[in-house]
Scaffold this active site. Structure first.
Site, PDB file in Angstrom:
ATOM      1  CB  CYS A 238      90.572  43.638 128.419  1.00 21.65           C
ATOM      2  SG  CYS A 238      90.061  41.602 128.705  1.00 21.65           S
TER       3      CYS A 238
ATOM      4  CG  ASP B 114      97.875  48.312 115.170  1.00 20.74           C
ATOM      5  OD1 ASP B 114      97.551  47.392 114.390  1.00 20.74           O
ATOM      6  OD2 ASP B 114      97.971  49.273 114.255  1.00 20.74           O
TER       7      ASP B 114
ATOM      8  CG  ASP C  30     100.429  44.052 114.547  1.00 21.55           C
ATOM      9  OD1 ASP C  30     100.366  42.983 114.375  1.00 21.55           O
ATOM     10  OD2 ASP C  30     100.339  45.274 114.226  1.00 21.55           O
TER      11      ASP C  30
ATOM     12  CB  CYS D 103      94.040  41.326 127.266  1.00 22.32           C
ATOM     13  SG  CYS D 103      93.956  41.645 128.238  1.00 22.32           S
TER      14      CYS D 103
ATOM     15  CB  CYS E 125      90.931  43.072 132.836  1.00 25.54           C
ATOM     16  SG  CYS E 125      91.241  43.242 131.100  1.00 25.54           S
TER      17      CYS E 125
ATOM     18  CB  CYS F 225      93.902  40.210 132.127  1.00 24.62           C
ATOM     19  SG  CYS F 225      92.249  39.787 130.869  1.00 24.62           S
TER      20      CYS F 225
ATOM     21  CD  GLU G  66     101.118  37.005 112.880  1.00 26.25           C
ATOM     22  OE1 GLU G  66     100.006  36.679 112.885  1.00 26.25           O
ATOM     23  OE2 GLU G  66     100.779  38.702 112.737  1.00 26.25           O
TER      24      GLU G  66
END
Length: 367
Positions: free
Chosen positions: A336, A346, A175, A312, A339, A317, A258
C-alpha cells in the site's frame, strides 16, 4: 426407451409447428387443451402418427407441458413480469446427445425388489445412489451424450436448519479466482483444473474422431469416446463443487462473495476464457446460495464494482492503492502506497468482502 424419447420430441415439435402456423395465418392462440387433443389424441388416429400409441400417454402430455411452460416464460418476459436474461420463444427440438422424458405418479411405480416400473417400458434395474426421503411425485429419465441413463425423482422434504454458529468467528468472505479457486477466511481452495488435466486425452480423441468416415461405426464409437471424456470432466467438477459448498455451509454462519459477471468473463477469448469455464464459478455460486437458503445460513452478494482487490484492508488506511486492470493480474503481493502495509492480493480481497458483506447484511436486517 429410444422410442419414448423420439415420440416426446415429435409431439413437442408438432405442437410448436401448430401454434406457429396458427400465428402466421392470424388465427387465435391455440389453447393447451386444444393443442393436446390435436397433436396426441387425434394424431394417434392418423396413419402418419399411429405409432404414438406405442408409448405412454403420460410422457406425451408432459412434453406438451414443457412447451406450455416455454411459451408462458416467453410471454412473461415480453410483458416485463420475468426478470433476468432475455427469454427466447421455444424452438424445435433436435435429436442430440441429451434426451429426457418425464413420468408423473400414474406413469411409474417403485417395486419392492428395487426396480423401477415405467409405463409401456417395463421394469428397469436401478443402481440407487441414495434412499428416497419421501414418496416421489414424478421421475425424469435422462440419457446423456455418453450413453448413461439417470432417473431424477422429485420429492418434497423440509429444510434442514443447521445449528447456529457464532457469527463473528465463523462468517467468511469468498474471493473467487483462477490461480486459486477460492480464498476463504483462514484457508484457500486450490484450483482443480479438471478440463486442463483431460485436455491432452481429449485432443487425441477428437483427432481420431475427425479422421473417421462420416456415418461409419468407427465414427460413432469415436464420438462416444469424446463424450465420455467430457462427461468425466463434468462429473468431477460437479462433485468438487458439491463437496466444497457443503463444507463451507457447515463451517460458516454467513457467506459474503462478489457478484461476478461470469458470462462476460467467459467471452474474453483465449486461455483466460477457457480457464473461466473450467472453474465453473457460476455453478459454485448457485450451489452455495441454494444450500445457504436450505440450511439457514446467511448469504450476501457484494456488488461487482466494489474494489475488493484494490482497497487496502488496513482499517486505519482503506486507501484505494492496489493493482488495477487485467495487465496487473500477475501481481499477487502488493504494498500500500499510503500506509506501507504488504498485502496478499487474494487474502486482502477476502477481508474487504467480509467487511462489506457484514455492512450489507446489517443494513438489510435493519430495513
Amino acid at each position: 426407451m429410444a422410442k419414448s424419447f423420439g415420440c416426446a420430441r415429435v409431439v413437442y415439435n408438432d405442437g410448436l409447428r401448430a401454434r406457429n402456423d396458427a400465428y402466421r395465418r392470424g388465427e387465435p392462440f391455440i389453447t393447451d387443451n386444444q393443442l393436446q387433443k390435436q397433436v396426441t389424441t387425434q394424431a394417434k388416429k392418423t396413419p402418419e402418427r399411429a405409432w404414438l400409441a406405442e408409448v405412454s400417454a403420460v410422457i406425451l402430455v408432459q412434453s406438451l407441458a414443457d412447451l406450455h411452460s416455454a411459451y408462458r416464460n416467453f410471454f412473461a418476459w415480453k410483458r416485463g413480469d420475468r426478470k433476468g436474461l432475455k427469454t427466447n420463444p421455444p424452438r424445435l427440438k433436435k435429436k442430440n446427445g441429451r434426451q429426457s422424458i418425464r413420468f408423473t405418479r400414474n406413469g411409474f411405480q417403485l417395486r419392492a425388489n428395487g426396480t423401477l416400473y415405467l409405463a409401456k417400458i417395463g421394469e428397469v434395474r436401478v443402481r440407487w445412489s441414495r434412499v428416497l426421503p419421501a414418496e416421489p411425485s414424478s421421475v425424469t429419465i435422462i440419457k446423456d451424450a455418453s450413453g448413461r441413463y439417470f432417473a431424477s425423482f422429485v420429492v418434497e422434504v423440509d429444510d434442514e436448519v443447521l445449528p447456529e454458529l457464532e457469527l463473528e468467528e465463523t462468517d467468511t468472505g469468498i474471493d473467487l479466482g483462477l490461480s486459486s479457486y477460492a480464498v476463504l477466511r483462514g484457508r484457500k481452495i486450490t484450483s482443480p483444473k479438471f478440463f486442463r488435466r483431460k485436455e491432452k486425452k481429449l485432443r487425441r480423441a477428437q483427432r481420431h474422431l475427425s479422421r473417421c468416415k462420416k456415418g461409419s461405426s468407427n465414427r460413432r464409437k469415436a464420438k462416444l469416446a469424446v463424450a465420455k471424456i467430457h462427461a468425466r470432466v463434468v462429473d468431477q467438477r460437479r462433485d468438487f463443487v458439491e463437496r466444497e459448498t457443503t463444507r463451507i455451509v457447515r463451517e460458516s454462519q454467513a457467506v459474503y462473495l462478489e457478484d461476478l459477471n461470469v458470462r462476460s468473463m467467459g467471452r474474453r477469448g483465449g486461455g483466460l476464457a477457457k480457464a473461466v469455464h473450467d472453474q465453473g464459478l457460476g455453478l459454485f455460486v448457485r450451489a452455495l446460495e441454494t444450500k445457504c437458503a436450505r440450511y439457514g445460513r446467511g448469504f450476501v452478494k457484494v456488488a461487482r464494482l466494489f474494489p475488493s482487490t484494490q482497497l487496502c484492508s488496513n482499517p486505519l488506511c482503506a486507501a484505494l492503492s492496489g493493482p488495477k486492470g487485467r495487465r496487473q493480474l500477475h501481481l499477487r503481493v502488493w504494498t500500500c502506497s499510503a500506509c506501507g502495509a504488504i498485502h496478499d492480493r487474494d487474502q486482502n480481497a477476502e477481508i474487504n468482502l467480509r467487511r462489506e458483506g457484514r455492512r450489507l447484511a446489517a443494513g438489510s436486517a435493519e430495513s
